[in-house]
Design a protein around this motif. Structure first.
Motif: not given
Length: 193
Positions: A78-80, A119-127
């Motif tokens: 998400k930082r990107l 963790v799963k939600e964080s990765i998916f939301q970042g993408i």
């Protein structure tokens, strides 16, 4: 009207040629759109094998003659989310490494279902956030789900979350490929010209 998904998902076994295919695809798209190329590297130098893989990927990008801007982002995609523009073509390599990095930051947190979901939600939301800002986001992941899991709880939880992430990403993607022995097979979407 909502923007059509810019996500392309590529999976395959270790050393299948998926990263090389993803890099060529990104370069072709960037060339057509006159966009900039960005590479999000999730790998961290943790052992000699990983150091060798990172060096090989860096050398491959350097030899390509293309101007890749590399972002070292082993966690917290998400930082990107605001780093890219609508002409940019972004390649994220790879989800399995990103999941490793996120999953194992705290001792035995992986055992807790709430942490697993987070963790799963964080990765998916970042993408998702990155795919909304750039022209095309190509996401690479390893296909590890065909191997026997055994009775190791950690391996079971990891592969379950990776499988769930793959399903979410393919559902979101406009195209999905499986690469075997250097041959990309399109599993979803229309062929690019």
């Amino acid at each position: 009207m909502a923007k059509q998904s810019s996500l392309i998902f590529i999976s395959g076994g270790v050393r299948s040629g998926k990263s090389s295919f993803a890099e060529r695809l990104a370069a072709n798209i960037a060339n057509q759109k006159k966009g900039s190329l960005h590479y999000i590297a999730a790998g961290q130098s943790s052992d000699p094998e990983m150091e060798e893989r990172i060096a090989r990927h860096q050398k491959d990008r350097s030899r390509s003659g293309l101007n890749w801007q590399t972002w070292e982002q082993p966690k917290d995609l998400k930082r990107l989310s605001n780093a890219f523009s609508s002409n940019d073509v972004v390649l994220l390599d790879c989800v399995t490494t990103l999941l490793n990095n996120e999953f194992f930051t705290a001792d035995r947190e992986w055992e807790h279902p709430v942490y697993q979901s987070k963790v799963k939600e964080s990765i998916f939301q970042g993408i998702q956030l990155i795919s909304e800002t750039c022209h095309t986001l190509i996401v690479v992941s390893n296909e590890v789900l065909n191997e026997p899991i055994g009775k190791n709880a950690l391996v079971f939880v990891y592969t379950r979350i990776l499988g769930e992430l793959h399903q979410l990403l393919v559902a979101e993607a406009k195209q999905a490929y499986l690469v075997e022995a250097g041959i990309p097979m399109q599993m979803k979407g229309t062929k690019r010209t």
